[in-house]
Design a protein around this motif. Structure first.
Motif, mmCIF file in Angstrom:
data_model
loop_
_atom_site.group_PDB
_atom_site.id
_atom_site.type_symbol
_atom_site.label_atom_id
_atom_site.label_comp_id
_atom_site.label_asym_id
_atom_site.label_seq_id
_atom_site.Cartn_x
_atom_site.Cartn_y
_atom_site.Cartn_z
ATOM 1 N N LYS A 10 57.775 42.260 27.016
ATOM 2 C CA LYS A 10 58.159 42.503 28.419
ATOM 3 C C LYS A 10 58.544 41.209 29.138
ATOM 4 C CE LYS A 10 55.432 44.006 32.291
ATOM 5 N NZ LYS A 10 54.207 44.711 32.633
ATOM 6 N N ARG A 11 59.594 41.274 29.959
ATOM 7 C CA ARG A 11 60.001 40.101 30.745
ATOM 8 C C ARG A 11 59.606 40.319 32.189
ATOM 9 N NH1 ARG A 11 65.641 38.502 27.570
ATOM 10 N NH2 ARG A 11 64.799 39.187 25.591
ATOM 11 N N ILE A 12 59.037 39.305 32.810
ATOM 12 C CA ILE A 12 58.638 39.439 34.216
ATOM 13 C C ILE A 12 59.353 38.374 35.046
ATOM 14 C CG2 ILE A 12 56.384 40.487 33.726
ATOM 15 C CD1 ILE A 12 55.084 37.735 34.203
ATOM 16 N N THR A 13 59.296 38.540 36.361
ATOM 17 C CA THR A 13 59.988 37.592 37.236
ATOM 18 C C THR A 13 59.105 36.359 37.465
ATOM 19 O OG1 THR A 13 59.004 38.551 39.213
ATOM 20 C CG2 THR A 13 61.117 39.482 38.487
ATOM 21 N N GLY A 14 59.731 35.317 37.972
ATOM 22 C CA GLY A 14 58.988 34.101 38.314
ATOM 23 C C GLY A 14 57.898 34.399 39.328
ATOM 24 N N GLU A 15 58.207 35.264 40.300
ATOM 25 C CA GLU A 15 57.204 35.596 41.333
ATOM 26 C C GLU A 15 55.985 36.244 40.670
ATOM 27 O OE1 GLU A 15 60.468 36.808 41.714
ATOM 28 O OE2 GLU A 15 61.091 35.193 43.055
ATOM 29 N N GLU A 16 56.272 37.181 39.731
ATOM 30 C CA GLU A 16 55.148 37.848 39.050
ATOM 31 C C GLU A 16 54.364 36.832 38.220
ATOM 32 O OE1 GLU A 16 56.817 42.366 38.299
ATOM 33 O OE2 GLU A 16 57.796 40.718 37.251
ATOM 34 N N ALA A 17 55.087 35.892 37.617
ATOM 35 C CA ALA A 17 54.421 34.881 36.785
ATOM 36 C C ALA A 17 53.489 34.016 37.641
ATOM 37 C CB ALA A 17 55.459 34.018 36.078
ATOM 38 N N VAL A 18 53.917 33.705 38.866
ATOM 39 C CA VAL A 18 53.045 32.930 39.763
ATOM 40 C C VAL A 18 51.845 33.792 40.154
ATOM 41 C CG1 VAL A 18 52.883 31.804 42.023
ATOM 42 C CG2 VAL A 18 54.942 31.473 40.630
ATOM 43 N N ALA A 19 52.130 35.072 40.446
ATOM 44 C CA ALA A 19 51.051 35.963 40.902
ATOM 45 C C ALA A 19 49.947 36.095 39.853
ATOM 46 C CB ALA A 19 51.620 37.332 41.254
ATOM 47 N N ILE A 20 50.302 36.117 38.562
ATOM 48 C CA ILE A 20 49.238 36.288 37.550
ATOM 49 C C ILE A 20 48.661 34.942 37.093
ATOM 50 C CG2 ILE A 20 50.091 38.525 36.713
ATOM 51 C CD1 ILE A 20 51.223 37.095 34.241
ATOM 52 N N GLY A 21 49.235 33.850 37.560
ATOM 53 C CA GLY A 21 48.678 32.535 37.208
ATOM 54 C C GLY A 21 49.323 31.897 35.990
ATOM 55 N N LEU A 22 50.430 32.491 35.511
ATOM 56 C CA LEU A 22 51.111 31.884 34.367
ATOM 57 C C LEU A 22 51.877 30.639 34.840
ATOM 58 C CD1 LEU A 22 51.457 32.639 31.362
ATOM 59 C CD2 LEU A 22 53.566 33.804 31.961
ATOM 60 N N PHE A 23 52.373 30.702 36.071
ATOM 61 C CA PHE A 23 53.010 29.558 36.713
ATOM 62 C C PHE A 23 52.144 29.154 37.904
ATOM 63 C CE2 PHE A 23 57.384 28.547 35.193
ATOM 64 C CZ PHE A 23 57.283 29.266 34.010
ATOM 65 N N ASP A 24 52.264 27.875 38.301
ATOM 66 C CA ASP A 24 51.390 27.394 39.371
ATOM 67 C C ASP A 24 51.975 27.639 40.753
ATOM 68 O OD1 ASP A 24 49.305 26.091 37.699
ATOM 69 O OD2 ASP A 24 51.095 25.072 36.953
ATOM 70 N N THR A 25 53.292 27.453 40.850
ATOM 71 C CA THR A 25 53.894 27.565 42.171
ATOM 72 C C THR A 25 55.395 27.834 42.047
ATOM 73 O OG1 THR A 25 54.096 26.447 44.313
ATOM 74 C CG2 THR A 25 54.324 25.060 42.394
ATOM 75 N N ALA A 26 56.029 28.083 43.201
ATOM 76 C CA ALA A 26 57.474 28.363 43.207
ATOM 77 C C ALA A 26 58.179 27.357 44.103
ATOM 78 C CB ALA A 26 57.718 29.779 43.709
ATOM 79 N N SER A 27 59.486 27.223 43.878
ATOM 80 C CA SER A 27 60.292 26.355 44.729
ATOM 81 C C SER A 27 61.659 26.997 44.855
ATOM 82 C CB SER A 27 60.413 24.970 44.085
ATOM 83 O OG SER A 27 61.506 24.266 44.661
ATOM 84 N N THR A 28 62.362 26.689 45.936
ATOM 85 C CA THR A 28 63.708 27.263 46.091
ATOM 86 C C THR A 28 64.784 26.196 45.911
ATOM 87 O OG1 THR A 28 63.481 26.963 48.454
ATOM 88 C CG2 THR A 28 63.046 29.172 47.601
#
Ligand code: 3HC
Length: 696
Positions: A163-181
């Motif tokens: 399954k592929r998820i979005t960057g936002e979802e990845a941040v929400a589950i803790g796979l990524f630390d933060t987002a930037s634009t």
């Protein structure tokens, strides 16, 4: 350090004060090829030695971060540094390394990010582990680091499913630390400064613990088993379970299981399926400029016409549907609305796109109202005279430059084109039911079809998210012609001694989603009956004929829709005992003593017939290459993906063995079983269908 001077180096190094920036630049998808791994390792080492550099940031140049390991290297062999070793080395580095991801961070690309000490997601990012779709598992630490970061449940939701998820979802589950634009380079610089300032914590994933609940592992295994014969998801789950071990042992277990996947024949077949999907677009007309298509007209609101309309509306095209009466139009429109509603429920269409699709649909009973459409698809029932009449009328009304397509499944597209004064604008666009779901689109190129019209067919396929396969004109084109041939084997096997349900089970065990008799019941046995009637005048009397399907149809049993066919439906599920009686009677009439037929023989005969007709389709120039046949069967006929397609599967048997089998079968029936000259040549010179693909 100055801006790079070398043109397009695979890894771009820049130092901005205390930050070492590494831009990965391996178009089109930044695959982690050998050259990229070497470049990345050398860049990291250079920054480790540079005393000024305090933090290193890695980002993708172009469309994407890293879309995974270079799949081509699985066929040619992988050279060190292996991605798994490089990532472990990165994780152990003294200086913090940040991954800033845009586009795709998939497979080995995501694993690279997980080995870094912090991760930043940019807008539009897609992350996931598509390895299982290639018969693999994340083999560069993904199975060990993911559960440590996001917990077992979320890891099992991602790794064995692909399954592929979005960057936002990845941040929400803790796979990524933060987002930037920001853009990738600016974001990389910003993230590195954030690490220096302590605003973005840097840590080693290996230092976290994973909590592995064996019950969740068992549930995941059972769930994956329901999806059929795929071996990679099971191994992927086993690898995740190894995250209970100290990380170096877990990583070693992951490598062991990854190697098992590499050696599994499913892996080669699934990689072939991945490339097949892309190879079919490489057609002789690929450099012709497609015509602009924003508005399509569909003639016929039956199952096919409404499915095609749905597919076009879902892709954002304007659609005008034509039917003969207001009632037929209302029915067609109703089906389209139902299809669109279903797509929205399945998450394939947003609320806004659903609303837009409904307003992009117009209906008419007047053929001249289609005049302004860029492309018209005729999807009425299969009657040559009706189709010819429609094309004469279309020729009279359609604007110059419009593409005229027929959705016929077997009729002569040359004869249809000849009814118009613009045969160059005519082609076949053969969709598969349900047309808004099935991915195959046979683009049938007639003698006079212009290259730009063929290119338009392929561009439309892409826009609709379909796999366009180029086919020549013959009865049934690629898929239905081959199907018509091998399907007879199933009927012969019944005459000779196998029960329909035994044949279905053997082929389902081989990997088909449904056996041929279950499929026949689903499609409606009347369809086969009509085909037999149509072909009766041209049938060669030397050809063996099974009367059993006709006898079933005579009773008015057309399969599911009538409550019975080969099987009983409703509350009396199971094989139809009355069919067994018909079979016994027909065997007796033909003087056949039923014999024991093994599952192996069922599969061998069925597949050999499929391959033999595939070889003839190639020789006749109906399919360009073996890979086109493979793609047609993978995306239109439920061929098991882990077997790579019929012609790929043929190579696993070998031409010599196939010839031997055909000659042996021909001892009982030398009309049906004939060695295709192409196969005979391949057996003689030891070549394969893969060789033919390479020659193009
Ligand atoms: N390796 C080599 N080539 C690749 C590739 C890869 N990982 N991914 C894509 N390509 C090639 C395609 O074959 C295609 O080549 P072509 O132009 O010659 O036909 C070209 O790149 C462009 O690909 P697409 O046409 O698919 O481009 P899209 O923009 O439509 O899609 C994508 C891009 C979403 C990245 C899609 O290509 C994709 O899903 N790629 C596969 C990703 C994948 O499976 N990654 C995991 C690899 S296995 C792994 O990482 C193992 C690790 O755990 C050790």
């Amino acid at each position: 350090m100055e801006r790079p001077t070398v043109t397009d180096p695979i890894v771009i190094l820049e130092r901005e004060g205390p930050v070492g920036l590494i831009g990965l630049n391996n178009p089109p998808v930044n695959a982690a090829s050998h050259a990229l791994r070497v470049g990345l390792r050398d860049a990291l080492h250079a920054f480790l030695e540079d005393r000024e550099v305090r933090v290193i940031a890695v980002y993708g140049v172009g469309r994407s971060f890293v879309a995974g390991a270079d799949i081509r290297e699985f066929q040619t062999g992988r050279k060190p540094p292996l991605l798994s070793d490089l990532i472990t080395e990165i994780e152990g580095m003294e200086k913090p390394v940040v991954a800033v991801c845009h586009g795709n961070a998939l497979g080995g690309g995501l694993e690279l990010a997980l080995g870094c000490h912090a991760r930043v997601a940019l807008p539009g990012l897609k992350v996931g582990f598509p390895e299982v779709d290639l018969g693999l598992l994340p083999g560069a630490g993904g199975t060990q680091r993911t559960p440590r970061l996001v917990g077992l449940k979320a890891a099992l939701d991602l790794i064995p499913t692909g399954k592929r998820i979005t960057g936002e979802e990845a941040v929400a589950i803790g796979l990524f630390d933060t987002a930037s634009t920001a853009d990738p380079r600016t974001a990389a610089l910003g993230a590195a400064h954030a690490v220096i300032e302590g605003a973005l914590p840097a840590r080693r994933t290996r230092e976290l613990d994973a909590d592995i609940d064996p019950a969740l592992i068992e549930t995941a295994k059972a769930k994956a088993a329901k999806k059929g014969h795929f071996t990679a998801p099971q191994r992927a789950i086993e690898a995740v379970a190894a995250a209970a071990l100290p990380i170096d042992q877990g990583l070693a277990e992951e490598v062991r299981l990854f190697k098992e996947c590499m050696e599994d024949p499913q892996r080669a077949a699934l990689v072939q399926a991945f490339f097949a999907e892309r190879a079919v677009a490489k057609i002789p007309e690929k450099d012709a400029a497609p015509r602009k298509v924003d508005h399509i007209a569909v003639i016929g609101g039956g199952t096919m016409g409404s499915g095609i309309s749905t597919a076009a509306l879902m892709a954002g095209l304007k659609v005008t549907l034509m039917e003969v009466s207001a009632e037929a139009l209302a029915r067609g429109k109703g089906t389209i609305e139902k299809n669109l509603g279903g797509a929205m429920k399945r998450g394939k269409l947003s609320d806004a796109a659903h609303a837009a699709a409904l307003t992009a649909l117009n209906t008419t009973t007047d053929l001249s109202a289609l005049a302004e459409a860029d492309l018209v698809i005729e999807a009425v029932f299969e009657d040559m005279e009706v189709k010819k009449d429609i094309f004469r009328r279309l020729d009279a009304v359609m604007k110059p430059g419009a593409v005229l397509a027929t959705n016929t499944s077997y009729l002569d597209v040359d004869a249809i084109a000849a009814e118009t004064n613009r045969p160059g604008d005519v082609l076949g666009l053969h969709f598969f039911s349900p047309a808004h779901i099935m991915r195959l689109l046979e683009v049938v190129v007639a003698q006079e079809t212009l290259p730009e019209v063929t290119a338009t067919g392929f561009a439309l396929a892409k826009r609709l998210g379909k796999v366009g396969v180029r086919a020549g004109v013959c009865d049934g084109f690629i898929g239905n012609r081959i199907l018509a041939h091998y399907r007879k084997v199933a009927d012969y096997l019944v005459l000779d001694g196998a029960a329909p349900q035994e044949i279905d089970r053997a082929l389902e065990d081989f990997g088909f989603a449904m056996g041929p008799f279950a499929v026949a019941d689903l499609a409606g046995l009347d369809i086969g009956m009509m085909t037999r009637k149509r072909l009766a005048p041209t049938r060669d009397l030397r050809e063996r004929y099974s009367p059993i399907p006709d006898r079933i149809c005579e009773r008015g049993w057309f399969g599911r829709k009538t409550g019975q066919g080969y099987y009983l439906y409703g509350d009396r599920e199971g094989p139809n005992p009355a069919v067994a009686t018909i079979i016994d009677e027909e065997r007796a009439k033909a003087g056949i003593t039923p014999r024991e037929i093994t599952d192996g023989e069922i599969v061998d005969r069925y597949m050999t017939a499929m391959i033999a007709e595939g070889a003839r389709v190639l020789e006749d120039g109906i399919a360009l290459r073996p890979v086109d046949i493979d793609a047609a069967f993978l995306f239109g006929y439920g061929f098991p993906r882990f077997r790579g397609g019929p012609m790929f599967y043929a190579d696993t048997i070998g031409a010599a063995e196939l010839v031997r089998r055909i000659e042996a079968y021909a001892e009982e029936d030398d009309f049906f079983w004939r060695v295709p000259p192409l196969l005979a040549r391949m057996a003689a010179d030891g070549t394969t269908f893969a060789d033919l693909n390479e020659r193009g």
